[in-house]
Scaffold this active site. Structure first.
Site, short mmCIF file in Angstrom:
data_model
loop_
_atom_site.label_atom_id
_atom_site.label_comp_id
_atom_site.label_asym_id
_atom_site.label_seq_id
_atom_site.Cartn_x
_atom_site.Cartn_y
_atom_site.Cartn_z
CB SER A 140 139.65 40.49 -114.74
OG SER A 140 138.50 40.80 -113.98
CE1 TYR A 153 141.63 37.41 -110.40
CE2 TYR A 153 139.94 39.10 -110.39
CZ TYR A 153 140.54 38.02 -110.99
OH TYR A 153 140.06 37.54 -112.20
N1 LIG Z 1 135.43 33.44 -114.19
C1 LIG Z 1 135.41 34.76 -114.14
O1 LIG Z 1 134.42 35.38 -113.71
C2 LIG Z 1 136.58 35.55 -114.66
C3 LIG Z 1 136.37 36.90 -114.97
C4 LIG Z 1 137.44 37.65 -115.46
C5 LIG Z 1 138.68 37.07 -115.60
N2 LIG Z 1 138.86 35.76 -115.28
C6 LIG Z 1 140.21 35.21 -115.43
O2 LIG Z 1 140.16 34.17 -116.37
C7 LIG Z 1 141.17 33.21 -116.08
C8 LIG Z 1 140.57 31.81 -116.09
O3 LIG Z 1 139.54 31.78 -115.12
P1 LIG Z 1 138.38 30.68 -115.11
O4 LIG Z 1 137.16 31.37 -114.65
O5 LIG Z 1 138.37 29.91 -116.37
O6 LIG Z 1 138.90 29.79 -113.90
P2 LIG Z 1 138.80 28.20 -113.64
O7 LIG Z 1 137.65 27.60 -114.32
O8 LIG Z 1 138.94 28.07 -112.16
O9 LIG Z 1 140.13 27.66 -114.36
C9 LIG Z 1 141.39 28.10 -113.91
C10 LIG Z 1 142.46 27.39 -114.72
O10 LIG Z 1 143.75 27.84 -114.25
C11 LIG Z 1 144.50 26.68 -113.81
N3 LIG Z 1 145.36 27.07 -112.70
C12 LIG Z 1 144.99 27.62 -111.51
N4 LIG Z 1 146.06 27.79 -110.73
C13 LIG Z 1 147.14 27.32 -111.43
C14 LIG Z 1 148.53 27.21 -111.14
N5 LIG Z 1 149.05 27.59 -109.96
N6 LIG Z 1 149.35 26.70 -112.09
C15 LIG Z 1 148.84 26.28 -113.28
N7 LIG Z 1 147.54 26.37 -113.61
C16 LIG Z 1 146.70 26.88 -112.68
C17 LIG Z 1 143.42 25.65 -113.43
O11 LIG Z 1 143.86 24.31 -113.50
P3 LIG Z 1 144.47 23.53 -112.23
O12 LIG Z 1 143.62 23.87 -111.06
O13 LIG Z 1 144.45 22.09 -112.62
O14 LIG Z 1 145.87 24.03 -112.09
C18 LIG Z 1 142.41 25.89 -114.55
O15 LIG Z 1 142.83 25.27 -115.75
C19 LIG Z 1 141.79 33.63 -114.75
O16 LIG Z 1 142.99 34.33 -114.98
C20 LIG Z 1 140.75 34.57 -114.17
O17 LIG Z 1 141.33 35.53 -113.31
C21 LIG Z 1 137.83 34.98 -114.83
#
Ligand SMILES: NC(=O)c1ccc[n+]([C@@H]2O[C@H](COP(=O)([O-])OP(=O)(O)OC[C@H]3O[C@@H](n4cnc5c(N)ncnc54)[C@H](OP(=O)(O)O)[C@@H]3O)[C@@H](O)[C@H]2O)c1
Length: 261
Positions: A140, A153
């Site tokens: 991120s 975070y």
């Molecule tokens: N969205 C943003 O603005 C953003 C920006 C920068 C970086 N990121 C990073 O990108 C990554 C994905 O984020 P996203 O925005 O796509 O989030 P999201 O839509 O909430 O998806 C998160 C994914 O991680 C899984 N997950 C969460 N906790 C877990 C656990 N304990 N064990 C196994 N799987 C788990 C969730 O599935 P389940 O809940 O079914 O487990 C889901 O598949 C993260 O690392 C986040 O920090 C996001």
């Protein structure tokens, strides 16, 4: 990209699902991991239908110490060893610093540091044996800069970038294993939508706009942009590249030659 198997964590939705779809579209069999079986089945079915690639899944809470070994075993049973591992699963809890307790710290360090480290450690023999073993961390801009109310975070994402840099030194250039990190700003996914929703229905849209305004590019990223960036890293960029996606054009923060003396 050599045909093979890509294991993607957090692939049931959001960024991880888009990355899995992009890798499937480039000839990878994809092995999806998350906790929710129904969402995984839906994602795998949609990816297989849209790309023609094989897509399978396994559930795991990646915070569990034995999750990495179990997942790799399941992936071996279905597809054989992965040649690409994408550490994407994550949550992004916010809290004032004085409310950042050990439980919150454990949650983010477990997911963003311990789980990726364990998974890569367990997968290392597979990645070394693959023609182009590759590990990608979805970090991120919070892994490169500071953001208020996200001390845990932000620290965990810095740790993820730090792990990637250390592995690039230790595993690159003499080994066939290449490591990368992609650092998006705010992306429109459940993660940001859920965070905005905590402000109440009347303020959620404004909260999304505020997140978009915090991105240097002045808008939210789309999940497909992050997925394309991951493909670009794997296909075109030297091992050890850390990509700051929140820049126009995207900024390859750190590239090192594939081989150095
Ligand atoms: N969205 C943003 O603005 C953003 C920006 C920068 C970086 N990121 C990073 O990108 C990554 C994905 O984020 P996203 O925005 O796509 O989030 P999201 O839509 O909430 O998806 C998160 C994914 O991680 C899984 N997950 C969460 N906790 C877990 C656990 N304990 N064990 C196994 N799987 C788990 C969730 O599935 P389940 O809940 O079914 O487990 C889901 O598949 C993260 O690392 C986040 O920090 C996001």
């Amino acid at each position: 990209m050599e045909p093979g198997t890509a294991l993607v964590t957090g692939a049931s939705r959001g960024i991880g699902r888009a990355i899995a779809a992009a890798l499937a579209a480039r000839g990878q069999r994809v092995f999806l991991v998350a906790r929710d079986a129904e969402a995984l089945e839906a994602a795998a079915t949609a990816i297989a239908a849209s790309t023609g690639a094989e897509a399978r899944w396994a559930t795991a809470d990646l915070r569990a110490p034995d999750a990495a070994e179990r997942l790799l075993g399941a992936c071996h049973d279905v597809f054989g060893p992965p040649g690409i591992v994408v550490n994407n699963a994550g949550t992004a809890p916010t809290a004032r610093f004085e409310k950042t307790d050990d439980a919150l710290l454990d949650e983010v360090l477990d997911l963003h540091l311990r789980a990726p480290l364990r998974l890569l450690r367990a997968a290392l023999p597979d990645l070394r044996a693959a023609p182009q073993g590759t590990a990608v961390q979805v970090a991120s801009t919070a892994g490169l800069r500071g953001f208020a109310y996200t001390t845990a975070y932000t620290a965990a994402k810095h740790a993820m970038v730090g792990m990637t840099r250390a592995l690039a030194e230790e595993l690159g250039p003499d080994s066939s294993v290449r490591t990368y990190a992609v650092c998006p700003g705010f992306v429109e996914t459940d993660l940001t939508r859920d965070a905005a929703a905590t402000r109440g229905p009347e303020h959620a849209a404004k909260a999304m706009q505020a997140m978009a305004a915090m991105n240097h590019i002045g808008r939210m990223h789309r999940v497909e942009e992050v997925a394309d960036a991951v493909v670009e890293l794997i296909v075109r960029r030297p091992a050890g590249t850390i990509l700051d996606l929140d820049s126009e054009p995207p900024c390859f923060v750190e590239s090192r030659p594939v081989s150095q003396p």
